[in-house]
Design a protein around this motif. Structure first.
Motif, short mmCIF file in Angstrom:
data_model
loop_
_atom_site.label_atom_id
_atom_site.label_comp_id
_atom_site.label_asym_id
_atom_site.label_seq_id
_atom_site.Cartn_x
_atom_site.Cartn_y
_atom_site.Cartn_z
N ILE A 1 0.86 -1.31 -0.10
CA ILE A 1 -0.11 0.16 0.02
C ILE A 1 0.82 1.27 -0.08
O ILE A 1 0.55 2.26 -0.72
N THR A 2 2.05 1.34 0.83
CA THR A 2 2.87 2.29 0.78
C THR A 2 3.53 2.75 -0.51
O THR A 2 3.56 3.77 -1.03
N LEU A 3 3.95 1.71 -1.11
CA LEU A 3 4.64 1.64 -2.52
C LEU A 3 3.72 2.16 -3.16
O LEU A 3 3.87 3.11 -4.42
N GLY A 4 2.43 1.58 -3.43
CA GLY A 4 1.43 2.17 -4.38
C GLY A 4 1.04 3.54 -4.27
O GLY A 4 0.93 4.06 -5.38
N LEU A 5 0.85 3.91 -3.05
CA LEU A 5 0.44 5.33 -2.57
C LEU A 5 1.68 6.47 -3.39
O LEU A 5 1.45 7.54 -4.07
N ALA B 1 2.69 9.50 -10.34
CA ALA B 1 2.40 9.68 -11.62
C ALA B 1 1.23 10.92 -11.68
O ALA B 1 1.40 11.59 -12.91
N LEU B 2 0.71 11.04 -10.91
CA LEU B 2 -0.46 12.18 -11.07
C LEU B 2 0.31 13.61 -11.15
O LEU B 2 -0.03 14.43 -11.61
N TYR B 3 1.56 13.58 -10.17
CA TYR B 3 2.31 14.76 -10.24
C TYR B 3 2.73 15.15 -11.64
O TYR B 3 2.90 16.17 -12.24
N LEU C 1 2.57 3.65 -14.89
CA LEU C 1 2.97 3.44 -13.55
C LEU C 1 1.87 3.79 -12.56
O LEU C 1 1.65 3.48 -11.38
N ALA C 2 0.74 4.83 -13.14
CA ALA C 2 -0.16 5.06 -12.18
C ALA C 2 -1.22 3.61 -12.04
O ALA C 2 -1.70 3.47 -10.89
N ILE C 3 -1.13 2.91 -12.98
CA ILE C 3 -2.12 1.67 -13.05
C ILE C 3 -1.23 0.66 -12.09
O ILE C 3 -1.91 -0.10 -11.29
N ILE C 4 -0.17 0.43 -12.19
CA ILE C 4 0.66 -0.13 -11.35
C ILE C 4 0.56 -0.02 -9.90
O ILE C 4 0.32 -0.76 -9.07
N ILE D 1 -1.97 -0.84 -4.59
CA ILE D 1 -2.71 -0.72 -3.26
C ILE D 1 -3.77 -1.68 -2.99
O ILE D 1 -3.96 -2.09 -2.04
N LEU D 2 -4.58 -2.06 -4.26
CA LEU D 2 -5.62 -3.11 -4.16
C LEU D 2 -4.80 -4.29 -3.64
O LEU D 2 -5.56 -5.05 -2.80
#
Length: 240
Positions: free
Chosen positions: A96-100, A106-108, A226-229, A234-235
């Motif tokens: 979860i931490t890595l995903g966040l 990616a959003l940035y 990257l965002a998808i990954i 997270i999931l």
């Protein structure tokens, strides 16, 4: 099951050919679902080793030896910690931490026209180190190195050359580990040999298609992947 293996590795290799990464992230969840993690891990490792070797040869004039060396040195130090992390840190929390972190980056990147360039070679060591931890714990070495690579403004060829060279050596270590643990059974070898033609075909089509992208489009594709990954990690952490 044989048909599913062939189709899965073809699709994973196709994505790898376009972006320079993503084979294990695509193949591992599908193959572990139809077999088991214990059976899928060595098969994915062997096929990943093969497609990265092919890409290493193809991009042999494009990779930066110093950068790859820094990444590998960090990875070698991180792999043992990854083995230990499985025993002391909840896997779900790590994912979860890595995903966040990946989703935030990616959003940035998508919103900002200029992502800061990480100039110090310490960032390369750090990316390799974190990648080694993830390799030792989850067999997912890609995200930290991909994050580092997107910050360097490499050309698509250099990006793929650096990543595939790093992944090839890293996965070779994993394959040796599977060998010592007697996981490379005759059935795994048979499935691997069956999958090789579809790996080569998927890579070929992916590399041909990737040539049609300009660098800006390529970077956007990498950022979206990257965002998808990140969301997937997270999931995975939530439902682990």
């Amino acid at each position: 099951m044989a048909l599913i293996i062939v189709i899965t590795v073809f699709g994973a290799a196709f994505i790898q050919g376009i972006s320079g990464f993503g084979f294990a992230l695509v193949a591992m969840p599908i193959l572990s679902g139809i077999t088991s993690i214990q059976a899928a891990a060595p098969l994915v490792a062997l096929t990943t080793l093969t497609n990265n070797l092919i890409l290493c040869i193809y991009y042999r004039q494009s990779f930066d030896r110093k950068v790859v060396t820094h990444l590998l040195l960090g990875s070698v130090l991180g792999i043992p910690i990854g083995f230990l992390a499985l025993n002391y840190i909840p896997p779900g929390l790590m994912l979860i931490t890595l995903g966040l972190i990946i989703v935030a980056y990616a959003l940035y990147s998508l919103r900002s026209p200029a992502v800061p360039v990480l100039k110090s070679k310490l960032w390369a060591y750090g990316a390799g180190f974190t990648s080694g931890i993830l390799l030792g714990s989850f067999n997912l070495p890609g995200p930290p190195v991909i994050l580092y690579g997107t910050s360097q403004r490499w050309s698509p060829e250099t990006f793929k050359g650096n990543l595939t060279s790093f992944f090839w050596v890293s996965v070779a270590i994993v394959v040796v580990g599977h060998g010592f643990q007697n996981r490379l059974s005759a059935d795994i070898i048979r499935q691997f040999l069956m999958a090789v033609p579809s790996v080569m075909l998927g890579l070929l089509l992916g590399v041909i298609l990737a040539k049609k992208f300009d660098p800006n489009v390529f970077r956007k594709i990498i950022t979206i992947l990257l965002a998808i990954i990140g969301v997937r990690l997270i999931l995975s952490g939530i439902y682990l």
